[in-house]
Design a protein around this motif. Structure first.
Motif, PDB file in Angstrom:
ATOM      1  N   ILE A 109       7.949   2.991   5.423  1.00 52.39           N
ATOM      2  CA  ILE A 109       8.632   3.541   4.280  1.00 52.39           C
ATOM      3  C   ILE A 109       9.659   2.322   3.809  1.00 52.39           C
ATOM      4  CG2 ILE A 109      10.473   5.128   4.087  1.00 52.39           C
ATOM      5  CD1 ILE A 109       7.925   6.236   4.947  1.00 52.39           C
ATOM      6  N   LYS A 110      10.058   1.428   4.199  1.00 48.38           N
ATOM      7  CA  LYS A 110      10.842   0.464   3.743  1.00 48.38           C
ATOM      8  C   LYS A 110       9.797  -0.421   2.534  1.00 48.38           C
ATOM      9  CE  LYS A 110      13.777  -0.616   7.488  1.00 48.38           C
ATOM     10  NZ  LYS A 110      14.231  -1.617   8.618  1.00 48.38           N
ATOM     11  N   VAL A 111       8.682  -0.605   2.953  1.00 48.10           N
ATOM     12  CA  VAL A 111       7.770  -1.287   1.862  1.00 48.10           C
ATOM     13  C   VAL A 111       7.490  -0.512   0.925  1.00 48.10           C
ATOM     14  CG1 VAL A 111       5.455  -2.103   1.378  1.00 48.10           C
ATOM     15  CG2 VAL A 111       6.665  -2.712   3.599  1.00 48.10           C
ATOM     16  N   ALA A 112       7.285   0.906   1.067  1.00 47.96           N
ATOM     17  CA  ALA A 112       7.212   2.046  -0.092  1.00 47.96           C
ATOM     18  C   ALA A 112       8.404   2.078  -0.917  1.00 47.96           C
ATOM     19  CB  ALA A 112       6.702   3.305   0.788  1.00 47.96           C
ATOM     20  N   ILE A 113       9.538   2.299  -0.371  1.00 49.39           N
ATOM     21  CA  ILE A 113      10.882   2.061  -1.204  1.00 49.39           C
ATOM     22  C   ILE A 113      10.923   0.917  -2.063  1.00 49.39           C
ATOM     23  CG2 ILE A 113      13.332   2.326  -0.935  1.00 49.39           C
ATOM     24  CD1 ILE A 113      12.914   4.119   1.389  1.00 49.39           C
ATOM     25  N   SER A 114      10.456  -0.227  -1.619  1.00 49.74           N
ATOM     26  CA  SER A 114      10.639  -1.514  -2.334  1.00 49.74           C
ATOM     27  C   SER A 114       9.654  -1.532  -3.398  1.00 49.74           C
ATOM     28  CB  SER A 114      10.310  -2.776  -1.404  1.00 49.74           C
ATOM     29  OG  SER A 114       8.787  -2.701  -0.922  1.00 49.74           O
ATOM     30  N   ASP A 115       8.656  -0.610  -3.261  1.00 49.24           N
ATOM     31  CA  ASP A 115       7.143  -0.337  -4.189  1.00 49.24           C
ATOM     32  C   ASP A 115       8.040   0.595  -5.149  1.00 49.24           C
ATOM     33  OD1 ASP A 115       5.632  -2.453  -3.678  1.00 49.24           O
ATOM     34  OD2 ASP A 115       4.435  -1.027  -2.376  1.00 49.24           O
ATOM     35  N   LYS A 138      14.178  11.937   9.255  1.00 53.79           N
ATOM     36  CA  LYS A 138      15.034  10.953   9.492  1.00 53.79           C
ATOM     37  C   LYS A 138      15.134  10.194   8.012  1.00 53.79           C
ATOM     38  CE  LYS A 138      14.267   6.946  10.975  1.00 53.79           C
ATOM     39  NZ  LYS A 138      13.719   5.539  11.766  1.00 53.79           N
ATOM     40  N   TRP A 139      14.112   9.845   7.444  1.00 50.61           N
ATOM     41  CA  TRP A 139      14.035   9.114   6.174  1.00 50.61           C
ATOM     42  C   TRP A 139      14.374  10.063   5.016  1.00 50.61           C
ATOM     43  CZ3 TRP A 139      14.615   4.240   5.015  1.00 50.61           C
ATOM     44  CH2 TRP A 139      14.325   3.206   5.926  1.00 50.61           C
ATOM     45  N   GLY A 179      17.610  10.733   1.478  1.00 54.10           N
ATOM     46  CA  GLY A 179      17.374  10.716  -0.019  1.00 54.10           C
ATOM     47  C   GLY A 179      16.727   9.857  -0.829  1.00 54.10           C
ATOM     48  N   LYS A 180      16.048   8.847  -0.150  1.00 58.53           N
ATOM     49  CA  LYS A 180      15.336   7.924  -0.735  1.00 58.53           C
ATOM     50  C   LYS A 180      14.107   7.864  -1.005  1.00 58.53           C
ATOM     51  CE  LYS A 180      18.415   4.162   1.257  1.00 58.53           C
ATOM     52  NZ  LYS A 180      18.590   3.013   1.909  1.00 58.53           N
ATOM     53  N   ILE A 181      13.348   8.893  -0.114  1.00 57.30           N
ATOM     54  CA  ILE A 181      11.846   9.188  -0.293  1.00 57.30           C
ATOM     55  C   ILE A 181      11.665  10.503  -0.008  1.00 57.30           C
ATOM     56  CG2 ILE A 181      11.463   8.388   1.888  1.00 57.30           C
ATOM     57  CD1 ILE A 181       8.834   6.979   0.360  1.00 57.30           C
ATOM     58  N   LYS A 182      10.576  11.064  -0.425  1.00 56.57           N
ATOM     59  CA  LYS A 182      10.153  12.664   0.006  1.00 56.57           C
ATOM     60  C   LYS A 182       8.671  12.196   0.648  1.00 56.57           C
ATOM     61  CE  LYS A 182       9.080  17.297  -1.200  1.00 56.57           C
ATOM     62  NZ  LYS A 182      10.091  17.696  -0.037  1.00 56.57           N
ATOM     63  N   ILE A 183       8.342  12.736   1.919  1.00 57.85           N
ATOM     64  CA  ILE A 183       7.395  12.246   2.730  1.00 57.85           C
ATOM     65  C   ILE A 183       6.674  13.798   3.085  1.00 57.85           C
ATOM     66  CG2 ILE A 183       6.146  11.502   4.702  1.00 57.85           C
ATOM     67  CD1 ILE A 183       8.867   9.739   4.747  1.00 57.85           C
TER      68      ILE A 183
END
Length: 780
Positions: free
Chosen positions: A514-520, A554-555, A559-563
């Motif tokens: 998820i951290k890598v995805a958010i950075s992308d 949790k992620w 509010g940073k990403i929807k999964i």
């Protein structure tokens, strides 16, 4: 000079206005739409006995608008119309006259359905009947301002072998105007699944199908038509309202419903027009199309049906325009022609409403719909109409073309890697056990002591894989081998999977992905998990999935990403029994964020093997659950869509080799997952590796660029996109469309997809505005 009339918010829509508006009708029967005068004339010519040869008197037997008692009573009139339609010349004449009547009512596109078997009583062969209908179609299109197409009907009460014969004749005449196959007749006594072999023929030939369903039966009839016959549209469908899950499915999958309000009331399927569910369907986002069914028996016109719907359900001007657009967009005509007919018809309808003083505000508010569906900027069109009203020129054309005008100033600015990094993105296929970063995996290797020479873990690792790895560079060279072969990829997958076998490893891997995805700049992700791959150290499948669900929640709370979670099975490793168990696990967690089920493997499930997985596919269909499946050959694409019921394809990059199949994918907006994988490159080594992507995009197929197993490759998502853009020579207009596809075609509900598209639009505008990027000619 065109009068500049003021907008009136609640001005009634008159029947005269409705007659002027170009309309499409998708459900009209040939033998139910003959002129009474022609019926009498043909009967006299053929010496056919009728109850009367007086128009007014015969109308009492034919018209069912006043005293119809039931469906059987309604159908009695057909014994007279069918009698005079046993000669080729009569069939041709009635088809042509039907088109004339349609044009006089403002219908510019018409799909006429009939059953050829009903016209063979006097010796005509099925082919002779088809030739007669096609002659009528050709004459109508030659002499009238109308596009017409034919739908061949099977009949439920006939032996399935007869339906198969009709299916065969339908596809044989697809180049002469046949666009679909239908099934009509009593639903309760003769379920559609009895005729599934006929529809298998139709689907394998790439022909559309629409079925009379939910007219005189319950919702299960519609479900059977969708799941056993693969219906692309539903005729009538009033019983869909009985099952909320079915209604959600029809709405989410954009399966059009052909609504015949007057007909349904006349046969006593509904007590009054107000009981028709069209308003409920429309408000739920379903695609609904108004139709007459049988013009003669019901004594109606399409304009009259629109007027009835508007007066009964209070459809506004914008909603009426959308009803018009739904009919055109639901038609079975070839996509490029459909797009232009839709666009020009809507432009003409807008002008008619505008010059007659109707309020345009709601049309402008819903401008996204018209641009997304038809590429039409309604606000610009309305403004252009205002300019025309001030002109002193008379006899203005109803549509305005800017042929040759250069409005592509944005093309001069290149698409850069930096631009792609900053635009919002979505990834619909992130494989959990193939997307952990090298750094995170190396951390897990060190935690286990595999990097040390004399540990038990290191010795076991060497025994299992034949490798001794002591540093991250060595590890990276194995996982991200620039010259991967199927064998080295399999080795890498086995190593990566070894590092995801306990709770802490799974939690850390999830966070890393998820951290890598958010950075992308990924805003939405569908994470694919095969629970069976993570149970070697004592975890159960249910525990593995619960860990994924907990991490998802949790992620998402940040509010940073929807999964969305997609549970999948391997066609190479999981037998049909295990696959069924995994599908059940996925469906049980539908309310916990599991949005779909997938089947992947080294090779696709071939058509002759698909029967072994029938229990899984039937369960998914009955549960209205999304399915994505891997395909690398043409035969498996067709069976995956129609036997398995997949609503997304993965790796179907050979579809471009059969243009008709590619057009089919485009017409039904079936998403195709593609990535710059070694498999793609090996399958397209005879051409540029992005050629399939460009072919699919140009044919309106929703290509969704995915990362799949990104751990195997050194490039980031943005770098992969940049390679595709360069190689495919895509401009910013293509890029925006390509990036928007996964926001619009994921496995979330219709409402969530709309929210995601809105988010994409807003974030894209914000970024392009921040760098002063001119996007005025791109609708975002």
């Amino acid at each position: 000079m065109i009068p500049n009339k003021p907008d009136i918010q609640n001005k009634p829509i008159t029947i005269d206005i409705l007659k002027q508006i170009p309309k499409a009708e998708l459900h009209r029967h040939l033998d139910g739409s003959i002129r009474i005068s022609s019926l009498i004339e043909l009967a006299k010519e053929q010496k056919v006995e009728l109850p009367s040869y007086d128009v007014e008197e015969l109308s009492k037997y034919i018209l069912k608008d006043k005293d119809c008692k039931s469906l059987d009573h309604f159908l009695e009139a057909f014994q007279y119309t069918c009698k005079v339609l046993q000669h080729a010349y009569a069939i041709t004449r009635v088809f042509y006259e039907m088109c004339e009547d349609a044009i006089n009512d403002g219908v510019t596109y018409l799909e006429v359905r009939f059953s050829p078997i009903l016209h063979t009583l006097n010796g005509l062969s099925l082919s002779e009947v088809m030739e007669a209908v096609c002659d009528g179609l050709a004459m109508a299109e030659l002499n009238l301002s109308i596009k017409a197409r034919v739908i061949v009907c099977g009949l439920r009460h006939l032996d399935p072998s007869v339906t198969k014969d009709l299916a065969e004749i339908a596809w044989r005449y697809r180049h002469k105007g046949v666009v679909a196959f239908d099934l009509a007749g009593s639903e309760n006594q003769f379920p559609s699944k009895y005729h599934k072999e006929a529809f298998s023929i139709i689907r394998n030939k790439g022909i559309n199908c629409t079925l009379h369903s939910g007219e005189d039966s319950d919702w299960t009839s519609v479900s059977d038509s969708l799941h056993y016959c693969g219906a692309h549209r539903i005729g009538h469908g009033i019983a869909i309202q009985q099952n909320e899950e079915l209604l959600n499915f029809v709405s989410d999958r954009r399966v059009p419903i052909e609504c015949c309000i007057t007909s349904n009331v006349q046969i006593k399927a509904l007590p009054t027009p107000g009981h028709h569910p069209i308003r409920k369907y429309f408000d739920r986002g379903a695609v609904v199309s108004l139709a007459c069914d049988n013009v003669t028996m019901s004594n109606v016109t399409l304009s009259g049906e629109y007027k009835l719907a508007i007066d009964t359900f209070d459809f506004s001007v914008e909603e009426t325009l959308r009803l018009v657009s739904y009919s055109f967009s639901s038609s079975f005509i070839d996509p490029p022609i459909k797009q232009n007919i839709c666009r020009e018809s809507i432009k003409k309808a807008i002008k008619i409403f505008q010059i007659n003083g109707y309020c345009m505000n709601d049309i402008v508010k819903n401008r996204n719909y018209y641009f997304e569906e038809f590429g039409l900027d309604v606000e610009l069109e309305i403004n252009n109409n205002n300019k025309l009203e001030k002109s002193t020129t008379l006899n203005l054309p109803i549509t305005n073309f800017s042929l040759g005008k250069d409005i592509s100033s944005y093309l001069s600015r290149p698409v850069t890697l930096d631009l792609l990094k900053n635009l919002p993105k979505s990834d619909l296929h992130t494989r959990f056990d193939g997307s952990v970063s090298i750094e995170q995996m190396w951390f897990e290797m060190k935690q286990m002591g595999i990097d040390q020479l004399d540990t038990d873990a290191s010795k076991n690792f060497k025994r299992k894989f034949g490798l001794q790895i002591t540093n991250i560079d060595q590890f990276r060279s194995i996982i991200q081998n620039p010259h991967h072969t199927p064998e080295t990829i399999q080795l890498s997958k086995q190593i990566m999977n070894t590092l995801l076998q306990n709770t802490d490893q799974i939690n850390r891997a999830f966070d890393d992905i998820i951290k890598v995805a958010i950075s992308d700049n990924i805003q939405y992700m569908e994470l694919l998990i095969r629970p069976n791959s993570h149970i070697k150290k004592g975890l159960g499948k249910e525990q593995v999935l619960q860990l994924i669900i907990d991490n998802k929640n949790k992620w998402e709370a940040t509010g940073k990403i929807k999964i969305g979670i997609v549970v999948f099975s391997s066609s190479s490793s999981d037998d049909p029994i295990e696959t069924l168990a995994n599908a059940k696990l996925a469906i049980e967690n539908k309310s916990n964020g599991v949005v779909g089920f997938g089947i992947f493997g080294k090779e696709p499930i071939l058509p002759n093997e698909i029967k072994h997985f029938s229990k899984t596919f039937n369960l998914l269909k009955e549960s209205y659950f999304n399915l994505v499946q891997f395909n690398t050959n043409i035969e498996s694409i067709i069976s995956t869509l129609h036997e398995a019921g997949a609503n997304r394809l993965s790796g179907a990059f050979l579809a471009h080799k059969i243009p008709r199949l590619m057009s089919y994918l485009g017409a039904y907006r079936i998403p195709v997952e593609i990535s710059l994988t070694d498999k793609l490159k090996s399958f397209t080594n005879d051409l540029s590796f992005t050629t399939p992507i460009r072919h699919l995009l140009d044919n309106k197929v929703p290509v969704v660029i995915c990362s799949f197993r990104s751990s195997l490759y050194k490039f980031t998502r943005s770098e992969m996109l940049y390679e595709i853009v360069k190689n495919g020579q895509l401009d910013i207009k293509h890029v925006i469309a390509l990036l928007k596809n996964p926001f619009a075609h994921n496995f979330q509900s219709k409402e969530s997809r709309s929210e995601l598209v809105d988010k994409f639009n807003q974030l894209s505008k914000n970024y392009l505005d921040s760098i002063n990027y001119d996007y005025k000619n791109i609708f975002i």
